[in-house]
Scaffold this motif. Structure first.
Motif: not given
Lengths: 214, 214
Positions: B136, A124-126, A119, A115, B119, A138-139, A136, B139, B126-128, B143
């Protein structure tokens, strides 16, 4: 993709180059299973085509077609291969806790490591916002680096479960193979590198890699 | 949290109200296991405290402490409970493919459904960028709605595997219980609602819910 079911008794593995389907592919060769391989072109979107959705409505690889039905989800496919080809000894049999450890490890790879990796290209899934998808991406070096640190700390023997090779090994091999592309330098991870080399040297691995065009 | 190991032979389930640990909690009661429960306060960050990290370095729930070691990852815990308490018949035993179907279902819940849900509140994994985390969150109704549609289509019998209850049922129950909070209207999902009601009515479920303060 050229799916065929001419031999109804023969298993068919649907996979794609560079995908996590490599783990099942290797495991099937370790088990000396009689199966054929269908390679999908993910970049061309074959996994979302009507032909393949009729096989796996999730539109993902891998999928293992058997006379009893189509099985998906790598941890389930790996466990099924290990159980069906018990003589290949690809999973602990009599020790329920050791067997659960195998499921735990593979579940971690599927639910956390894979998972985190997804990312990078599948954001685009999330989220729909391009800036979010980029954030995402970048992390990923950080999240995959954290996963590598945990996996490194958990490896003590030559194989994931210690002294005995199991279906966890080709799965770890597959995901460790993604680390450099995900921006994680392998140098600090001596155990993961040694494990990767051990799995890479096995005939089943070399055969699966050759067949999947990797 | 008040972890204790005074009785080394007794299993301890570490879980938290509203978490996916409910699935294992219910399964343990279905199995008539002798275990105690330790509830963590996730909002207070107990899962990241030194006490708990010594038990589960991942800093997540659930974790099942047994005399053989600590087991994590819901699909592994559920399979271990089913195998250990075989008399409770919480998983197919002799049919390898039916057994693999159980693993496949639970793996999908862990790797796709739970991940989609995460999410909403755990986007920082998964992101900062706060805007990305918000993107996220937005969405999640879509999802999780997609997951509900797939799960609804896959349900044909009273239970996940058909005629027989298995450890997949409390897991599905737990995640379906998140849908409304995730912005998914349950009205179109008649099978999921009926399944939810069936699981909710079982004594093991009621006991686990009462014990976890839900």
């Amino acid at each position: 993709m050229a799916p065929t079911r001419s031999d109804a008794d023969r298993w068919i593995l649907y996979t794609a180059p560079g995908s996590c389907g490599l783990a099942a592919h290797i495991a099937l060769h370790e088990a000396h299973a009689d199966f054929s391989v269908v390679l999908l072109d993910l970049a061309a979107g074959q996994q979302k085509g009507a032909d393949y959705l009729a096989i796996n409505p999730k539109g993902r690889v891998p999928a293992l077609a058997t006379p009893q039905g189509v099985l998906t989800e790598t941890p389930a496919i790996l466990a099924f291969v290990a159980r069906t080809f018990a003589r290949a000894a690809l999973a602990p049999r009599d020790d329920a806790f050791a067997w659960a450890r195998l499921l735990e490890f593979n579940s971690y790879l599927a639910s956390t490591v894979h998972v985190a990796h997804a990312h990078k290209r599948r954001g685009a899934r999330w989220a729909d916002d391009p800036a979010a998808i980029e954030a995402m991406r970048r992390k990923v070096p950080q999240t995959m680096g954290d996963c590598a640190t945990r996996l490194e700390a958990g490896l003590s023997g030559p194989w994931v479960l210690g002294e005995h090779y199991s279906v966890a090994d080709p799965y770890l091999f597959t995901l460790v193979g993604w680390l450099e592309g995900d921006g994680v330098a392998l140098e600090p991870f001596a155990r993961l590198r040694a494990h990767f080399a051990r799995v890479a040297a096995r005939p089943a691995t070399r055969r699966a890699l050759a067949e999947s065009g990797a």
